[in-house]
Design a protein around this motif. Structure first.
Motif, PDB file in Angstrom:
ATOM      1  N   ARG A   1       3.119  39.014  -3.380  1.00  0.00           N
ATOM      2  CA  ARG A   1       3.654  38.055  -4.342  1.00  0.00           C
ATOM      3  C   ARG A   1       2.568  37.304  -5.092  1.00  0.00           C
ATOM      4  O   ARG A   1       2.764  36.207  -5.588  1.00  0.00           O
ATOM      5  N   GLY A   2       1.376  37.924  -5.178  1.00  0.00           N
ATOM      6  CA  GLY A   2       0.285  37.305  -5.918  1.00  0.00           C
ATOM      7  C   GLY A   2      -0.594  36.449  -5.022  1.00  0.00           C
ATOM      8  O   GLY A   2      -0.211  36.067  -3.920  1.00  0.00           O
ATOM      9  N   SER A   3      -1.784  36.183  -5.515  1.00  0.00           N
ATOM     10  CA  SER A   3      -2.759  35.369  -4.784  1.00  0.00           C
ATOM     11  C   SER A   3      -3.214  34.201  -5.646  1.00  0.00           C
ATOM     12  O   SER A   3      -3.273  34.304  -6.879  1.00  0.00           O
ATOM     13  N   SER A   4      -3.533  33.100  -4.998  1.00  0.00           N
ATOM     14  CA  SER A   4      -3.979  31.911  -5.726  1.00  0.00           C
ATOM     15  C   SER A   4      -5.213  32.239  -6.553  1.00  0.00           C
ATOM     16  O   SER A   4      -6.155  32.877  -6.078  1.00  0.00           O
ATOM     17  N   PHE A   5      -5.211  31.773  -7.786  1.00  0.00           N
ATOM     18  CA  PHE A   5      -6.308  32.081  -8.707  1.00  0.00           C
ATOM     19  C   PHE A   5      -6.622  30.802  -9.479  1.00  0.00           C
ATOM     20  O   PHE A   5      -6.149  30.585 -10.587  1.00  0.00           O
ATOM     21  N   GLY A   6      -7.391  29.935  -8.854  1.00  0.00           N
ATOM     22  CA  GLY A   6      -7.651  28.642  -9.478  1.00  0.00           C
ATOM     23  C   GLY A   6      -6.429  27.753  -9.367  1.00  0.00           C
ATOM     24  O   GLY A   6      -5.521  27.999  -8.577  1.00  0.00           O
ATOM     25  N   TYR A   7      -6.384  26.713 -10.169  1.00  0.00           N
ATOM     26  CA  TYR A   7      -5.271  25.773 -10.127  1.00  0.00           C
ATOM     27  C   TYR A   7      -4.072  26.298 -10.910  1.00  0.00           C
ATOM     28  O   TYR A   7      -4.214  26.802 -12.016  1.00  0.00           O
ATOM     29  N   ASN A   8      -2.869  26.159 -10.316  1.00  0.00           N
ATOM     30  CA  ASN A   8      -1.603  26.452 -11.009  1.00  0.00           C
ATOM     31  C   ASN A   8      -1.506  27.872 -11.547  1.00  0.00           C
ATOM     32  O   ASN A   8      -0.866  28.111 -12.569  1.00  0.00           O
TER      33      ASN A   8
END
Length: 272
Positions: free
Chosen positions: A167-174
């Motif tokens: 479901r995607g990975s965190s990539f910086g803010y927001n």
């Protein structure tokens, strides 16, 4: 019951057909759930796509404590039970505690471990103890390789019917990024891999007191995931996404689902 569960698992794990977990983000009301479930059941029957209805009885990790969370465990499971009984389709819902696992396991066909909770050992063990299929969503904070120990936990607890969802990975803010390498990497576990096309375009907290999203990119990522070998898709959809009570900015309009699913089914066949 065991026979029905075995048949469902065969349809999700055979690798022959693309399957779909889809519905509104949260149970807003019974009428909405039946509208979406009926529409998608008809669509998927025409396309030969195994379908599992999805909706949450509680969204426990909303950005704001004032946001709508859902009807709660008892009322939510009643709606899911009615859909399962009257429409004859399997259902999946999120759980957040071991107690919820046992109770929801009496009603639904698939228990889903939310991404934020994917490393909670007690929750995973409680979910697989129900004997139901368990879908574990990869945390935004994990690499795909780190899902191998998660699967090991489930198997050590006796779980043999486990799905993994990217479901995607965190990539910086927001922001999130969907790395398609995750799909073949997680398939090394031997589990069917699902791609969450709508949460992958979420902008967490991007709306200040709520998450934003870029639903226009969900079909693009869904197609990429199918080409990369995803076994199934997780898609949240709503007749009027802009009026949805949760995750509207990422959801695909219900009327757009037939054309999208036709395209994805063709792509799946070509990729095979």
């Amino acid at each position: 019951m065991k026979s029905a569960r075995a048949n469902l698992w065969r349809s999700l794990s055979s690798g022959r057909q693309l399957f779909l977990l889809a519905g509104p983000c949260v149970i807003e009301n019974e009428d909405l759930c039946f509208e979406v479930a009926r529409f998608l059941k008809r669509t998927c029957l025409k396309l030969g796509i195994p379908y599992v209805f999805k909706a949450s009885f509680d969204k426990a990790n909303r950005t704001s404590g004032k946001s709508f969370r859902g009807p709660g465990l008892e009322a939510g499971l009643e709606v899911l039970h009615e859909i399962r009984l009257k429409l004859g389709i399997p259902v999946v819902t999120d759980i957040h505690t071991e107690a919820q696992a046992a109770i929801a396991g009496e009603v639904v066909d698939v228990l889903q471990i939310p991404a934020f909770l994917c490393r909670q050992t007690d929750l995973i063990e409680a979910a697989v103890a129900t004997g139901k299929i368990v879908n574990i969503k990869k945390g935004q904070f994990l690499s795909p390789q780190e899902m191998k120990p998660v699967v090991a936990k489930a198997r050590e607890a006796g779980g043999r019917q486990v799905l993994l969802t990217e479901r995607g990975s965190s990539f910086g803010y927001n922001n999130l990024v969907a790395d398609m390498r995750s799909i073949p990497i997680m398939k090394q576990t031997g589990c069917p891999v699902v791609f969450d096309a709508t949460h992958s375009v979420q902008l967490p907290g991007g709306g200040g007191d709520r998450s934003a999203g870029q639903r226009e990119f969900a079909p693009v990522l869904a197609a990429s995931a199918v080409a990369a070998g995803a076994d199934g898709l997780f898609i949240e959809t709503h007749p009027e996404p802009d009026k949805a009570l949760s995750d509207g900015p990422n959801m695909i309009p219900l009327k757009d689902m037939p054309a999208l699913l036709r395209r994805l089914a063709r792509l799946r066949e070509a990729a095979r």
